[in-house]
Design an enzyme around this catalytic site. Structure first.
Site, PDB file in Angstrom:
ATOM      1  N   ARG A  39       0.823  -1.226   0.000  1.00 15.35           N
ATOM      2  CA  ARG A  39       0.000   0.000   0.000  1.00 15.35           C
ATOM      3  C   ARG A  39       0.850   1.266   0.000  1.00 15.35           C
ATOM      4  O   ARG A  39       0.471   2.286   0.588  1.00 15.35           O
ATOM      5  CB  ARG A  39      -0.957   0.038   1.200  1.00 15.35           C
ATOM      6  CG  ARG A  39      -1.932  -1.081   1.265  1.00 15.35           C
ATOM      7  CD  ARG A  39      -2.965  -1.046   0.125  1.00 15.35           C
ATOM      8  NE  ARG A  39      -3.954  -2.076   0.326  1.00 15.35           N
ATOM      9  CZ  ARG A  39      -3.779  -3.335  -0.060  1.00 15.35           C
ATOM     10  NH1 ARG A  39      -2.676  -3.714  -0.681  1.00 15.35           N
ATOM     11  NH2 ARG A  39      -4.708  -4.242   0.168  1.00 15.35           N
ATOM     12  N   SER A  73     -11.065   0.908   3.299  1.00 16.16           N
ATOM     13  CA  SER A  73     -10.369   0.586   4.563  1.00 16.16           C
ATOM     14  C   SER A  73      -9.627   1.821   5.061  1.00 16.16           C
ATOM     15  O   SER A  73      -8.827   2.393   4.325  1.00 16.16           O
ATOM     16  CB  SER A  73      -9.345  -0.520   4.344  1.00 16.16           C
ATOM     17  OG  SER A  73     -10.002  -1.670   3.918  1.00 16.16           O
ATOM     18  N   GLU A 121      -4.768   4.670   6.085  1.00 21.15           N
ATOM     19  CA  GLU A 121      -4.527   4.373   4.671  1.00 21.15           C
ATOM     20  C   GLU A 121      -4.850   5.573   3.758  1.00 21.15           C
ATOM     21  O   GLU A 121      -4.001   5.974   2.960  1.00 21.15           O
ATOM     22  CB  GLU A 121      -5.335   3.141   4.261  1.00 21.15           C
ATOM     23  CG  GLU A 121      -4.669   2.351   3.153  1.00 21.15           C
ATOM     24  CD  GLU A 121      -5.389   1.059   2.836  1.00 21.15           C
ATOM     25  OE1 GLU A 121      -5.085   0.055   3.494  1.00 21.15           O
ATOM     26  OE2 GLU A 121      -6.246   1.052   1.943  1.00 21.15           O
TER      27      GLU A 121
HETATM   28  C1  LIG Z   1     -15.284   1.464  -0.980  1.00 22.36           C
HETATM   29  C2  LIG Z   1     -13.788   1.556  -1.227  1.00 22.36           C
HETATM   30  C3  LIG Z   1     -13.055   0.407  -1.372  1.00 22.36           C
HETATM   31  C4  LIG Z   1     -11.674   0.466  -1.610  1.00 22.36           C
HETATM   32  N1  LIG Z   1     -10.998  -0.697  -1.727  1.00 22.36           N
HETATM   33  C5  LIG Z   1      -9.660  -0.681  -1.930  1.00 22.36           C
HETATM   34  C6  LIG Z   1      -8.931  -1.908  -2.063  1.00 22.36           C
HETATM   35  O1  LIG Z   1      -9.482  -2.994  -2.030  1.00 22.36           O
HETATM   36  N2  LIG Z   1      -7.585  -1.814  -2.218  1.00 22.36           N
HETATM   37  C7  LIG Z   1      -6.946  -0.620  -2.288  1.00 22.36           C
HETATM   38  O2  LIG Z   1      -5.712  -0.625  -2.460  1.00 22.36           O
HETATM   39  N3  LIG Z   1      -7.605   0.551  -2.197  1.00 22.36           N
HETATM   40  C8  LIG Z   1      -8.944   0.562  -2.018  1.00 22.36           C
HETATM   41  N4  LIG Z   1      -9.632   1.734  -1.890  1.00 22.36           N
HETATM   42  C9  LIG Z   1      -8.897   3.011  -1.936  1.00 22.36           C
HETATM   43  C10 LIG Z   1      -8.916   3.709  -3.307  1.00 22.36           C
HETATM   44  O3  LIG Z   1     -10.000   3.284  -4.084  1.00 22.36           O
HETATM   45  C11 LIG Z   1      -7.630   3.490  -4.098  1.00 22.36           C
HETATM   46  O4  LIG Z   1      -6.522   3.920  -3.351  1.00 22.36           O
HETATM   47  C12 LIG Z   1      -7.640   4.204  -5.455  1.00 22.36           C
HETATM   48  O5  LIG Z   1      -6.536   3.779  -6.221  1.00 22.36           O
HETATM   49  C13 LIG Z   1      -7.587   5.723  -5.358  1.00 22.36           C
HETATM   50  O6  LIG Z   1      -7.699   6.252  -6.673  1.00 22.36           O
HETATM   51  P1  LIG Z   1      -8.256   7.688  -6.917  1.00 22.36           P
HETATM   52  O7  LIG Z   1      -8.209   7.965  -8.366  1.00 22.36           O
HETATM   53  O8  LIG Z   1      -9.600   7.864  -6.269  1.00 22.36           O
HETATM   54  O9  LIG Z   1      -7.167   8.565  -6.164  1.00 22.36           O
HETATM   55  P2  LIG Z   1      -7.417   9.833  -5.262  1.00 22.36           P
HETATM   56  O10 LIG Z   1      -8.164   9.451  -4.032  1.00 22.36           O
HETATM   57  O11 LIG Z   1      -7.978  10.935  -6.080  1.00 22.36           O
HETATM   58  O12 LIG Z   1      -5.920  10.196  -4.849  1.00 22.36           O
HETATM   59  C14 LIG Z   1      -5.193   9.370  -3.958  1.00 22.36           C
HETATM   60  C15 LIG Z   1      -3.739   9.853  -3.933  1.00 22.36           C
HETATM   61  O13 LIG Z   1      -3.173   9.663  -5.228  1.00 22.36           O
HETATM   62  C16 LIG Z   1      -2.742  10.897  -5.797  1.00 22.36           C
HETATM   63  N5  LIG Z   1      -3.101  10.825  -7.221  1.00 22.36           N
HETATM   64  C17 LIG Z   1      -4.286  10.440  -7.765  1.00 22.36           C
HETATM   65  N6  LIG Z   1      -4.221  10.449  -9.096  1.00 22.36           N
HETATM   66  C18 LIG Z   1      -2.978  10.869  -9.419  1.00 22.36           C
HETATM   67  C19 LIG Z   1      -2.284  11.099 -10.662  1.00 22.36           C
HETATM   68  N7  LIG Z   1      -2.867  10.877 -11.847  1.00 22.36           N
HETATM   69  N8  LIG Z   1      -0.997  11.531 -10.620  1.00 22.36           N
HETATM   70  C20 LIG Z   1      -0.386  11.738  -9.431  1.00 22.36           C
HETATM   71  N9  LIG Z   1      -0.964  11.537  -8.236  1.00 22.36           N
HETATM   72  C21 LIG Z   1      -2.251  11.105  -8.234  1.00 22.36           C
HETATM   73  C22 LIG Z   1      -3.497  11.983  -5.027  1.00 22.36           C
HETATM   74  O14 LIG Z   1      -2.777  13.196  -4.975  1.00 22.36           O
HETATM   75  C23 LIG Z   1      -3.588  11.350  -3.643  1.00 22.36           C
HETATM   76  O15 LIG Z   1      -2.360  11.525  -2.982  1.00 22.36           O
HETATM   77  C24 LIG Z   1     -11.020   1.715  -1.678  1.00 22.36           C
HETATM   78  C25 LIG Z   1     -11.772   2.895  -1.544  1.00 22.36           C
HETATM   79  C26 LIG Z   1     -13.149   2.815  -1.330  1.00 22.36           C
HETATM   80  C27 LIG Z   1     -13.954   4.090  -1.211  1.00 22.36           C
END
Ligand SMILES: Cc1cc2nc3c(=O)[nH]c(=O)nc-3n(C[C@H](O)[C@H](O)[C@H](O)COP(=O)(O)OP(=O)(O)OC[C@H]3O[C@@H](n4cnc5c(N)ncnc54)[C@H](O)[C@@H]3O)c2cc1C
Length: 348
Positions: free
Chosen positions: A165, A239, A343
Protein backbone atom coordinates in the site's frame (compact mmCIF):
# COMPACT_ATOMS: atom_id res chain seq x y z
CA UNK A 1 -7.70 25.45 -19.87
CA UNK A 2 -10.46 26.38 -17.41
CA UNK A 3 -9.49 27.19 -13.83
CA UNK A 4 -12.12 27.57 -11.12
CA UNK A 5 -11.45 29.37 -7.83
CA UNK A 6 -12.64 28.85 -4.26
CA UNK A 7 -13.85 25.31 -4.89
CA UNK A 8 -15.39 23.29 -2.00
CA UNK A 9 -13.39 20.08 -1.68
CA UNK A 10 -16.15 17.85 -0.28
CA UNK A 11 -17.06 16.96 -3.87
CA UNK A 12 -13.48 15.78 -4.49
CA UNK A 13 -13.29 13.18 -1.73
CA UNK A 14 -15.59 10.21 -1.30
CA UNK A 15 -15.45 10.97 2.46
CA UNK A 16 -17.27 14.25 1.62
CA UNK A 17 -15.33 16.43 4.09
CA UNK A 18 -12.78 19.24 4.00
CA UNK A 19 -12.29 22.94 3.27
CA UNK A 20 -11.89 24.61 -0.10
CA UNK A 21 -9.24 24.79 -2.81
CA UNK A 22 -7.98 28.18 -3.96
CA UNK A 23 -7.96 26.87 -7.56
CA UNK A 24 -9.01 23.70 -9.37
CA UNK A 25 -8.89 22.58 -12.98
CA UNK A 26 -9.98 19.39 -14.73
CA UNK A 27 -7.32 18.05 -17.11
CA UNK A 28 -8.88 16.62 -20.28
CA UNK A 29 -5.85 16.83 -22.55
CA UNK A 30 -2.31 15.70 -21.71
CA UNK A 31 -0.82 18.91 -23.17
CA UNK A 32 -2.75 21.01 -20.63
CA UNK A 33 -0.50 19.65 -17.87
CA UNK A 34 2.61 21.77 -18.72
CA UNK A 35 0.39 24.82 -19.31
CA UNK A 36 -1.33 24.44 -15.93
CA UNK A 37 2.02 23.83 -14.21
CA UNK A 38 3.38 27.06 -15.74
CA UNK A 39 0.24 28.95 -14.63
CA UNK A 40 0.67 27.74 -11.03
CA UNK A 41 4.40 28.36 -11.07
CA UNK A 42 3.94 32.02 -12.13
CA UNK A 43 1.76 32.45 -9.04
CA UNK A 44 4.03 30.32 -6.83
CA UNK A 45 1.19 27.94 -6.05
CA UNK A 46 1.69 24.27 -5.09
CA UNK A 47 -0.02 21.59 -7.22
CA UNK A 48 -1.77 18.37 -6.28
CA UNK A 49 -3.13 15.99 -8.92
CA UNK A 50 -6.06 13.79 -7.93
CA UNK A 51 -8.27 11.17 -9.56
CA UNK A 52 -11.58 9.98 -8.11
CA UNK A 53 -10.91 11.22 -4.55
CA UNK A 54 -11.53 7.73 -3.13
CA UNK A 55 -8.37 7.71 -1.02
CA UNK A 56 -8.25 11.34 0.11
CA UNK A 57 -9.30 13.15 3.25
CA UNK A 58 -9.03 16.92 2.83
CA UNK A 59 -8.10 19.04 5.83
CA UNK A 60 -10.65 21.60 7.01
CA UNK A 61 -8.09 24.36 6.27
CA UNK A 62 -8.38 23.54 2.54
CA UNK A 63 -5.57 23.96 0.00
CA UNK A 64 -4.02 27.25 -1.05
CA UNK A 65 -2.84 25.96 -4.42
CA UNK A 66 -4.02 24.40 -7.68
CA UNK A 67 -5.71 21.01 -7.74
CA UNK A 68 -5.62 19.13 -11.05
CA UNK A 69 -8.34 16.54 -11.50
CA UNK A 70 -7.11 13.90 -13.93
CA UNK A 71 -9.81 13.32 -16.56
CA UNK A 72 -7.49 11.94 -19.28
CA UNK A 73 -9.12 9.02 -21.10
CA UNK A 74 -8.02 6.42 -23.62
CA UNK A 75 -7.01 2.75 -23.56
CA UNK A 76 -4.68 1.05 -26.04
CA UNK A 77 -3.40 -2.49 -26.22
CA UNK A 78 -0.36 -4.07 -27.83
CA UNK A 79 0.03 -7.82 -28.27
CA UNK A 80 3.61 -8.81 -27.53
CA UNK A 81 3.28 -12.55 -28.22
CA UNK A 82 0.82 -15.37 -27.59
CA UNK A 83 1.43 -15.04 -23.81
CA UNK A 84 1.43 -11.32 -23.14
CA UNK A 85 -0.52 -8.18 -24.00
CA UNK A 86 0.46 -4.70 -22.83
CA UNK A 87 -2.46 -2.40 -22.02
CA UNK A 88 -1.89 1.35 -21.66
CA UNK A 89 -4.56 3.42 -19.91
CA UNK A 90 -4.69 7.18 -19.50
CA UNK A 91 -4.62 8.37 -15.88
CA UNK A 92 -8.25 9.48 -15.67
CA UNK A 93 -9.71 6.17 -16.84
CA UNK A 94 -12.07 4.67 -14.27
CA UNK A 95 -10.20 1.76 -12.71
CA UNK A 96 -13.02 -0.77 -12.60
CA UNK A 97 -14.08 0.06 -16.16
CA UNK A 98 -10.50 -0.74 -17.18
CA UNK A 99 -10.60 -4.06 -15.29
CA UNK A 100 -13.92 -4.94 -16.99
CA UNK A 101 -12.46 -4.08 -20.38
CA UNK A 102 -9.32 -6.22 -19.94
CA UNK A 103 -11.36 -9.15 -18.59
CA UNK A 104 -13.72 -8.93 -21.56
CA UNK A 105 -10.64 -9.06 -23.81
CA UNK A 106 -9.86 -12.41 -22.14
CA UNK A 107 -6.78 -11.01 -20.38
CA UNK A 108 -5.77 -12.00 -16.86
CA UNK A 109 -4.00 -9.97 -14.20
CA UNK A 110 -6.53 -7.37 -13.03
CA UNK A 111 -9.51 -9.55 -12.06
CA UNK A 112 -8.65 -9.70 -8.33
CA UNK A 113 -8.55 -5.88 -8.31
CA UNK A 114 -12.18 -5.61 -9.48
CA UNK A 115 -14.49 -2.95 -8.06
CA UNK A 116 -11.76 -0.85 -6.45
CA UNK A 117 -12.95 2.75 -6.86
CA UNK A 118 -10.80 5.49 -8.40
CA UNK A 119 -8.71 6.01 -11.51
CA UNK A 120 -5.86 4.30 -13.35
CA UNK A 121 -3.55 7.22 -12.44
CA UNK A 122 -4.43 6.98 -8.74
CA UNK A 123 -3.82 3.21 -8.59
CA UNK A 124 0.02 3.26 -8.41
CA UNK A 125 0.10 5.87 -5.64
CA UNK A 126 -0.82 3.43 -2.89
CA UNK A 127 -0.07 0.37 -5.05
CA UNK A 128 -3.66 -0.81 -4.83
CA UNK A 129 -4.19 -4.35 -3.72
CA UNK A 130 -6.86 -6.90 -2.88
CA UNK A 131 -7.15 -10.67 -2.48
CA UNK A 132 -3.39 -11.16 -2.46
CA UNK A 133 -2.77 -9.24 -5.71
CA UNK A 134 -1.27 -5.78 -5.97
CA UNK A 135 -0.81 -3.41 -8.87
CA UNK A 136 2.98 -3.79 -8.79
CA UNK A 137 2.52 -7.46 -9.79
CA UNK A 138 1.33 -6.40 -13.26
CA UNK A 139 2.48 -2.82 -13.75
CA UNK A 140 5.14 -2.37 -16.46
CA UNK A 141 5.65 1.42 -16.71
CA UNK A 142 4.21 4.77 -15.76
CA UNK A 143 4.25 7.96 -17.78
CA UNK A 144 4.18 11.09 -15.61
CA UNK A 145 4.90 14.80 -15.79
CA UNK A 146 7.88 15.28 -13.48
CA UNK A 147 7.55 18.67 -11.75
CA UNK A 148 11.24 18.68 -10.83
CA UNK A 149 12.42 18.68 -14.47
CA UNK A 150 9.22 20.00 -16.09
CA UNK A 151 8.88 17.23 -18.64
CA UNK A 152 7.11 13.94 -19.22
CA UNK A 153 9.15 10.93 -18.06
CA UNK A 154 8.67 7.17 -18.13
CA UNK A 155 9.33 5.13 -14.99
CA UNK A 156 9.66 1.37 -14.88
CA UNK A 157 7.77 -0.42 -12.10
CA UNK A 158 11.12 -1.22 -10.46
CA UNK A 159 11.74 2.54 -10.10
CA UNK A 160 8.49 3.22 -8.26
CA UNK A 161 9.57 1.90 -4.80
CA UNK A 162 6.41 -0.13 -4.44
CA UNK A 163 5.60 -1.75 -1.12
CA UNK A 164 2.49 -2.84 0.73
CA UNK A 165 0.00 0.00 0.00
CA UNK A 166 2.81 2.40 -0.74
CA UNK A 167 5.13 3.80 -3.42
CA UNK A 168 7.53 6.72 -3.93
CA UNK A 169 4.47 8.74 -5.12
CA UNK A 170 3.13 8.61 -1.58
CA UNK A 171 6.45 8.96 0.28
CA UNK A 172 9.80 10.32 -0.95
CA UNK A 173 8.37 11.91 -4.13
CA UNK A 174 4.95 12.95 -2.90
CA UNK A 175 3.33 15.40 -5.37
CA UNK A 176 6.36 15.36 -7.71
CA UNK A 177 4.90 13.17 -10.50
CA UNK A 178 1.58 13.86 -12.26
CA UNK A 179 0.70 10.42 -13.60
CA UNK A 180 -0.68 10.65 -17.13
CA UNK A 181 -0.59 6.97 -18.23
CA UNK A 182 0.03 3.50 -16.87
CA UNK A 183 1.04 0.41 -18.84
CA UNK A 184 0.11 -3.04 -17.57
CA UNK A 185 1.55 -6.38 -18.58
CA UNK A 186 -1.35 -8.81 -18.77
CA UNK A 187 -1.54 -12.51 -19.57
CA UNK A 188 -3.57 -14.39 -22.11
CA UNK A 189 -3.99 -17.43 -19.90
CA UNK A 190 -5.85 -17.46 -16.57
CA UNK A 191 -3.35 -16.66 -13.81
CA UNK A 192 -2.81 -19.53 -11.40
CA UNK A 193 -3.45 -17.35 -8.37
CA UNK A 194 -3.36 -18.51 -4.78
CA UNK A 195 -6.44 -16.74 -3.63
CA UNK A 196 -7.80 -15.56 -0.35
CA UNK A 197 -9.87 -17.58 2.07
CA UNK A 198 -13.12 -15.66 1.39
CA UNK A 199 -12.70 -16.00 -2.37
CA UNK A 200 -11.96 -19.74 -2.20
CA UNK A 201 -14.98 -20.26 0.05
CA UNK A 202 -17.19 -18.38 -2.41
CA UNK A 203 -15.91 -20.31 -5.43
CA UNK A 204 -16.42 -23.67 -3.68
CA UNK A 205 -19.87 -22.76 -2.36
CA UNK A 206 -20.95 -21.79 -5.87
CA UNK A 207 -19.35 -24.82 -7.57
CA UNK A 208 -17.09 -22.60 -9.66
CA UNK A 209 -14.14 -24.74 -10.65
CA UNK A 210 -12.82 -22.78 -13.63
CA UNK A 211 -10.74 -19.86 -12.42
CA UNK A 212 -11.17 -17.75 -15.54
CA UNK A 213 -10.62 -13.99 -15.18
CA UNK A 214 -14.37 -13.54 -15.78
CA UNK A 215 -15.38 -15.98 -13.02
CA UNK A 216 -12.90 -14.49 -10.56
CA UNK A 217 -14.10 -10.95 -11.35
CA UNK A 218 -17.75 -11.96 -10.80
CA UNK A 219 -16.85 -13.59 -7.47
CA UNK A 220 -14.79 -10.62 -6.27
CA UNK A 221 -17.56 -8.20 -7.23
CA UNK A 222 -20.17 -10.21 -5.34
CA UNK A 223 -18.05 -10.53 -2.19
CA UNK A 224 -17.01 -6.86 -2.22
CA UNK A 225 -20.57 -5.63 -2.75
CA UNK A 226 -21.67 -7.59 0.32
CA UNK A 227 -18.85 -6.30 2.52
CA UNK A 228 -18.14 -2.74 1.41
CA UNK A 229 -20.32 0.36 1.08
CA UNK A 230 -20.67 1.98 -2.35
CA UNK A 231 -19.04 5.42 -2.11
CA UNK A 232 -21.68 6.74 -4.55
CA UNK A 233 -24.23 6.40 -1.72
CA UNK A 234 -22.26 6.17 1.54
CA UNK A 235 -19.44 8.62 2.28
CA UNK A 236 -16.30 6.56 2.94
CA UNK A 237 -12.74 5.91 1.72
CA UNK A 238 -12.69 2.11 1.94
CA UNK A 239 -10.37 0.59 4.56
CA UNK A 240 -9.27 3.43 6.80
CA UNK A 241 -6.42 1.49 8.41
CA UNK A 242 -3.70 -0.62 6.80
CA UNK A 243 -3.13 -4.13 8.15
CA UNK A 244 -0.29 -3.86 10.69
CA UNK A 245 2.98 -5.72 10.11
CA UNK A 246 4.42 -7.07 13.36
CA UNK A 247 7.09 -9.50 14.58
CA UNK A 248 6.01 -13.13 14.46
CA UNK A 249 6.92 -13.59 18.15
CA UNK A 250 4.61 -10.77 19.10
CA UNK A 251 1.78 -12.30 17.05
CA UNK A 252 2.15 -15.51 19.09
CA UNK A 253 1.89 -13.50 22.32
CA UNK A 254 -1.17 -11.69 20.98
CA UNK A 255 -2.97 -14.92 20.12
CA UNK A 256 -2.17 -16.37 23.55
CA UNK A 257 -3.48 -13.28 25.30
CA UNK A 258 -6.54 -12.83 23.03
CA UNK A 259 -7.45 -16.26 21.57
CA UNK A 260 -10.68 -14.82 20.07
CA UNK A 261 -8.51 -13.15 17.39
CA UNK A 262 -7.65 -16.55 15.91
CA UNK A 263 -11.31 -17.46 15.46
CA UNK A 264 -12.01 -14.36 13.37
CA UNK A 265 -13.99 -15.69 10.37
CA UNK A 266 -11.58 -14.28 7.76
CA UNK A 267 -7.87 -15.01 7.76
CA UNK A 268 -6.13 -13.28 10.68
CA UNK A 269 -2.47 -13.57 9.74
CA UNK A 270 -0.20 -13.78 6.68
CA UNK A 271 3.44 -14.88 6.88
CA UNK A 272 5.85 -12.47 5.20
CA UNK A 273 8.86 -14.83 5.17
CA UNK A 274 11.08 -12.30 6.95
CA UNK A 275 10.25 -13.08 10.57
CA UNK A 276 7.26 -10.76 10.43
CA UNK A 277 3.55 -11.26 9.84
CA UNK A 278 0.77 -9.07 8.52
CA UNK A 279 -2.32 -9.22 10.71
CA UNK A 280 -5.93 -8.24 10.00
CA UNK A 281 -6.60 -4.79 11.44
CA UNK A 282 -10.33 -5.54 11.09
CA UNK A 283 -10.03 -8.36 13.65
CA UNK A 284 -8.49 -5.97 16.21
CA UNK A 285 -11.28 -3.43 15.68
CA UNK A 286 -14.01 -6.07 15.91
CA UNK A 287 -12.44 -7.47 19.08
CA UNK A 288 -12.82 -4.02 20.66
CA UNK A 289 -16.45 -3.62 19.57
CA UNK A 290 -15.82 -1.27 16.65
CA UNK A 291 -17.89 -3.12 14.05
CA UNK A 292 -21.07 -1.19 13.22
CA UNK A 293 -20.15 1.33 15.92
CA UNK A 294 -22.01 4.66 15.64
CA UNK A 295 -20.52 7.66 17.41
CA UNK A 296 -23.08 10.40 18.10
CA UNK A 297 -20.36 12.83 19.22
CA UNK A 298 -18.57 12.97 15.85
CA UNK A 299 -21.27 11.79 13.41
CA UNK A 300 -18.90 9.02 12.26
CA UNK A 301 -19.35 5.24 12.30
CA UNK A 302 -17.67 2.01 11.34
CA UNK A 303 -19.42 -0.05 8.64
CA UNK A 304 -21.75 -2.87 9.76
CA UNK A 305 -20.09 -5.50 7.55
CA UNK A 306 -16.46 -4.32 7.73
CA UNK A 307 -15.12 -2.56 10.82
CA UNK A 308 -12.13 -1.16 8.91
CA UNK A 309 -14.34 1.15 6.86
CA UNK A 310 -15.03 4.49 8.52
CA UNK A 311 -18.26 6.07 7.35
CA UNK A 312 -19.23 9.73 7.47
CA UNK A 313 -22.88 9.62 8.61
CA UNK A 314 -23.27 13.28 9.55
CA UNK A 315 -19.83 14.58 10.54
CA UNK A 316 -19.47 18.35 10.18
CA UNK A 317 -15.74 18.51 9.57
CA UNK A 318 -12.52 16.58 9.07
CA UNK A 319 -11.79 17.40 12.73
CA UNK A 320 -14.75 15.16 13.65
CA UNK A 321 -13.35 12.34 11.53
CA UNK A 322 -9.89 12.72 13.10
CA UNK A 323 -11.38 12.69 16.60
CA UNK A 324 -13.22 9.44 15.77
CA UNK A 325 -10.06 7.94 14.30
CA UNK A 326 -8.20 8.85 17.50
CA UNK A 327 -10.78 7.07 19.65
CA UNK A 328 -10.17 3.89 17.66
CA UNK A 329 -6.38 4.11 17.44
CA UNK A 330 -6.12 4.91 21.17
CA UNK A 331 -8.28 1.89 22.06
CA UNK A 332 -6.28 -0.44 19.81
CA UNK A 333 -2.93 0.86 21.07
CA UNK A 334 -4.04 0.53 24.71
CA UNK A 335 -5.28 -3.03 24.25
CA UNK A 336 -2.82 -4.56 21.77
CA UNK A 337 0.13 -2.14 21.85
CA UNK A 338 -0.21 -1.74 18.06
CA UNK A 339 -0.23 1.63 16.30
CA UNK A 340 -2.67 1.61 13.38
CA UNK A 341 -1.59 3.47 10.24
CA UNK A 342 -4.11 5.52 8.29
CA UNK A 343 -4.53 4.37 4.67
CA UNK A 344 -6.28 7.34 2.95
CA UNK A 345 -4.08 10.40 2.62
CA UNK A 346 -4.77 13.48 4.70
CA UNK A 347 -4.22 16.33 2.24
CA UNK A 348 -2.60 18.75 1.83
C1 LIG B 1 -15.28 1.46 -0.98
C2 LIG B 1 -13.79 1.56 -1.23
C3 LIG B 1 -13.05 0.41 -1.37
C4 LIG B 1 -11.67 0.47 -1.61
N1 LIG B 1 -11.00 -0.70 -1.73
C5 LIG B 1 -9.66 -0.68 -1.93
C6 LIG B 1 -8.93 -1.91 -2.06
O1 LIG B 1 -9.48 -2.99 -2.03
N2 LIG B 1 -7.58 -1.81 -2.22
C7 LIG B 1 -6.95 -0.62 -2.29
O2 LIG B 1 -5.71 -0.63 -2.46
N3 LIG B 1 -7.61 0.55 -2.20
C8 LIG B 1 -8.94 0.56 -2.02
N4 LIG B 1 -9.63 1.73 -1.89
C9 LIG B 1 -8.90 3.01 -1.94
C10 LIG B 1 -8.92 3.71 -3.31
O3 LIG B 1 -10.00 3.28 -4.08
C11 LIG B 1 -7.63 3.49 -4.10
O4 LIG B 1 -6.52 3.92 -3.35
C12 LIG B 1 -7.64 4.20 -5.45
O5 LIG B 1 -6.54 3.78 -6.22
C13 LIG B 1 -7.59 5.72 -5.36
O6 LIG B 1 -7.70 6.25 -6.67
P1 LIG B 1 -8.26 7.69 -6.92
O7 LIG B 1 -8.21 7.96 -8.37
O8 LIG B 1 -9.60 7.86 -6.27
O9 LIG B 1 -7.17 8.56 -6.16
P2 LIG B 1 -7.42 9.83 -5.26
O10 LIG B 1 -8.16 9.45 -4.03
O11 LIG B 1 -7.98 10.93 -6.08
O12 LIG B 1 -5.92 10.20 -4.85
C14 LIG B 1 -5.19 9.37 -3.96
C15 LIG B 1 -3.74 9.85 -3.93
O13 LIG B 1 -3.17 9.66 -5.23
C16 LIG B 1 -2.74 10.90 -5.80
N5 LIG B 1 -3.10 10.82 -7.22
C17 LIG B 1 -4.29 10.44 -7.76
N6 LIG B 1 -4.22 10.45 -9.10
C18 LIG B 1 -2.98 10.87 -9.42
C19 LIG B 1 -2.28 11.10 -10.66
N7 LIG B 1 -2.87 10.88 -11.85
N8 LIG B 1 -1.00 11.53 -10.62
C20 LIG B 1 -0.39 11.74 -9.43
N9 LIG B 1 -0.96 11.54 -8.24
C21 LIG B 1 -2.25 11.10 -8.23
C22 LIG B 1 -3.50 11.98 -5.03
O14 LIG B 1 -2.78 13.20 -4.98
C23 LIG B 1 -3.59 11.35 -3.64
O15 LIG B 1 -2.36 11.53 -2.98
C24 LIG B 1 -11.02 1.72 -1.68
C25 LIG B 1 -11.77 2.90 -1.54
C26 LIG B 1 -13.15 2.82 -1.33
C27 LIG B 1 -13.95 4.09 -1.21
Amino acid sequence: MFIQDKVPLQAYSTMKLGGQAAYLSEVNDRQEIPELVAWASERQLPIIMIGGGSNIVWRDEGFNGLILVNKLTGVESYELDDQTTFVTASGGENWDKLVAQTVSMGLSGLELLSLIPGTAGGAPVQNIGAYGCQLSDILATIEAYDLSVRQFVTLRASECEFGYRTSRFKTSDRNRFLISKITLQLGKKPANNDTYHSLDTYLQANNITERTPGNIREAVMTIRSQKLPDPAYVANCGSFFANPIIDKDYSVQLLEAYPRLASWPSKFMWDLDDGRVKIAAGALLEHEGFKGFHDPETGMATWDNQALVLVNEHAKSTADLLKFKQKITDAIAAKFNIVLEQEPELLP
